[in-house]
Motif scaffolding. Structure first.
Motif, PDB file in Angstrom:
ATOM      1  N   ALA A   7     -12.636 -41.049 -23.931  1.00 58.95           N
ATOM      2  CA  ALA A   7     -13.927 -41.534 -24.185  1.00 58.95           C
ATOM      3  C   ALA A   7     -13.932 -42.962 -24.023  1.00 58.95           C
ATOM      4  N   ASP A   8     -12.751 -43.499 -24.523  1.00 60.06           N
ATOM      5  CA  ASP A   8     -12.842 -45.337 -24.634  1.00 60.06           C
ATOM      6  C   ASP A   8     -12.373 -45.559 -22.996  1.00 60.06           C
ATOM      7  N   LEU A   9     -11.683 -44.519 -22.376  1.00 62.40           N
ATOM      8  CA  LEU A   9     -11.546 -45.011 -20.886  1.00 62.40           C
ATOM      9  C   LEU A   9     -12.649 -44.971 -20.097  1.00 62.40           C
ATOM     10  N   ALA A  10     -13.603 -44.081 -20.312  1.00 63.15           N
ATOM     11  CA  ALA A  10     -14.971 -43.940 -19.616  1.00 63.15           C
ATOM     12  C   ALA A  10     -15.707 -45.169 -19.876  1.00 63.15           C
ATOM     13  N   VAL A  11     -15.880 -45.556 -21.005  1.00 66.39           N
ATOM     14  CA  VAL A  11     -16.479 -46.793 -21.712  1.00 66.39           C
ATOM     15  C   VAL A  11     -16.043 -48.091 -20.735  1.00 66.39           C
ATOM     16  N   ALA A  12     -14.788 -48.189 -20.754  1.00 66.36           N
ATOM     17  CA  ALA A  12     -14.144 -49.410 -20.126  1.00 66.36           C
ATOM     18  C   ALA A  12     -14.387 -49.293 -18.748  1.00 66.36           C
ATOM     19  N   ILE A  13     -14.258 -48.097 -18.072  1.00 67.16           N
ATOM     20  CA  ILE A  13     -14.681 -48.034 -16.529  1.00 67.16           C
ATOM     21  C   ILE A  13     -15.900 -48.385 -16.224  1.00 67.16           C
ATOM     22  N   ARG A  14     -16.865 -47.874 -16.946  1.00 67.86           N
ATOM     23  CA  ARG A  14     -18.361 -47.973 -16.974  1.00 67.86           C
ATOM     24  C   ARG A  14     -18.672 -49.432 -16.954  1.00 67.86           C
ATOM     25  N   ARG A  15     -18.038 -50.100 -18.041  1.00 63.30           N
ATOM     26  CA  ARG A  15     -18.393 -51.552 -18.373  1.00 63.30           C
ATOM     27  C   ARG A  15     -17.991 -52.434 -16.996  1.00 63.30           C
ATOM     28  N   ASN A  16     -16.777 -52.058 -16.616  1.00 64.72           N
ATOM     29  CA  ASN A  16     -16.094 -52.861 -15.615  1.00 64.72           C
ATOM     30  C   ASN A  16     -16.691 -52.796 -14.051  1.00 64.72           C
ATOM     31  N   VAL A  17     -17.031 -51.444 -13.712  1.00 63.67           N
ATOM     32  CA  VAL A  17     -17.667 -51.141 -12.425  1.00 63.67           C
ATOM     33  C   VAL A  17     -19.215 -51.708 -12.482  1.00 63.67           C
ATOM     34  N   ILE A  18     -19.833 -51.570 -13.403  1.00 64.36           N
ATOM     35  CA  ILE A  18     -21.205 -52.175 -13.393  1.00 64.36           C
ATOM     36  C   ILE A  18     -21.365 -53.551 -13.602  1.00 64.36           C
ATOM     37  N   GLY A  19     -20.405 -54.290 -14.317  1.00 66.92           N
ATOM     38  CA  GLY A  19     -20.309 -55.641 -14.104  1.00 66.92           C
ATOM     39  C   GLY A  19     -20.073 -56.095 -12.646  1.00 66.92           C
ATOM     40  N   SER A  20     -18.845 -55.312 -12.155  1.00 65.15           N
ATOM     41  CA  SER A  20     -18.384 -55.832 -10.856  1.00 65.15           C
ATOM     42  C   SER A  20     -19.600 -55.729  -9.845  1.00 65.15           C
ATOM     43  N   VAL A  21     -20.200 -54.565  -9.813  1.00 66.22           N
ATOM     44  CA  VAL A  21     -20.937 -54.206  -8.619  1.00 66.22           C
ATOM     45  C   VAL A  21     -22.242 -55.100  -8.798  1.00 66.22           C
ATOM     46  N   GLU A  22     -22.861 -55.346 -10.191  1.00 68.82           N
ATOM     47  CA  GLU A  22     -24.028 -55.983 -10.125  1.00 68.82           C
ATOM     48  C   GLU A  22     -23.716 -57.448  -9.940  1.00 68.82           C
ATOM     49  N   ARG A  23     -22.432 -58.052 -10.241  1.00 63.45           N
ATOM     50  CA  ARG A  23     -22.172 -59.251 -10.205  1.00 63.45           C
ATOM     51  C   ARG A  23     -22.061 -59.589  -8.533  1.00 63.45           C
ATOM     52  N   MET A  24     -21.523 -58.746  -7.711  1.00 61.51           N
ATOM     53  CA  MET A  24     -20.993 -58.844  -6.625  1.00 61.51           C
ATOM     54  C   MET A  24     -22.232 -58.548  -5.561  1.00 61.51           C
TER      55      MET A  24
END
Length: 153
Positions: free
Chosen positions: A104-121
């Motif tokens: 569950a914590d892994l999924a939260v961290a993955i979502r946060r990083n993927v969303i941040g990276s894709v939206e920023r780039m």
């Protein structure tokens, strides 16, 4: 007077993100290929501690064969599926988690990083990140480095 300055500052800060990263404007349109978004999402997922690998069983087997071919490159979008529109993107991830990590914590961290990276780039809004955990990696302590050593000199 300080209230007016604070209000104008808040308004200015609030309008900056909307004006930056526009993909469709009067001057033209920017199209981002699915492969670009899938590579960004794949790299962002691999950055998270607790992710052992990406892809289901078949994708990982093909990736292992491809890695043994001299001169081949790692497929950074392995285990990543995306749908990209003009303003939004949706991401599907297939992962292998490391044993002992809270999924569950892994999924939260993955979502946060993927969303941040894709939206920023890319400037695209990520509407969802769906994660499927296909397996749990259990490190049995064997070192595969000895198997790759030459048998004769």
């Amino acid at each position: 007077m300080s209230e007016k300055q604070a209000t104008s500052t808040r308004t200015e800060v609030a309008t900056r993100p909307e004006s930056s990263g526009v993909l469709v404007s009067d001057q033209g349109r920017t199209a981002i290929a699915d492969t670009v978004v899938s590579k960004i999402a794949g790299i962002a997922t691999r950055e998270i501690s607790g992710v052992h690998d990406l892809g289901g069983g078949t994708a990982r087997a093909v990736g292992a064969i491809r890695d043994r071919i001299p001169g081949s490159r790692t497929n950074l979008s392995q285990g990543v599926g995306v749908e990209v529109g003009e303003r939004q993107a949706a991401v599907d991830l297939d992962i292998v988690a490391e044993y002992g990590v809270s999924i569950a914590d892994l999924a939260v961290a993955i979502r946060r990083n993927v969303i941040g990276s894709v939206e920023r780039m890319t400037g695209l809004e990520v509407t969802e990140v769906n994660i499927t955990v296909h397996d749990v990696f259990l490190d049995d302590g064997t070192d595969n480095g000895e198997a790759d050593a030459p048998r004769v000199e």
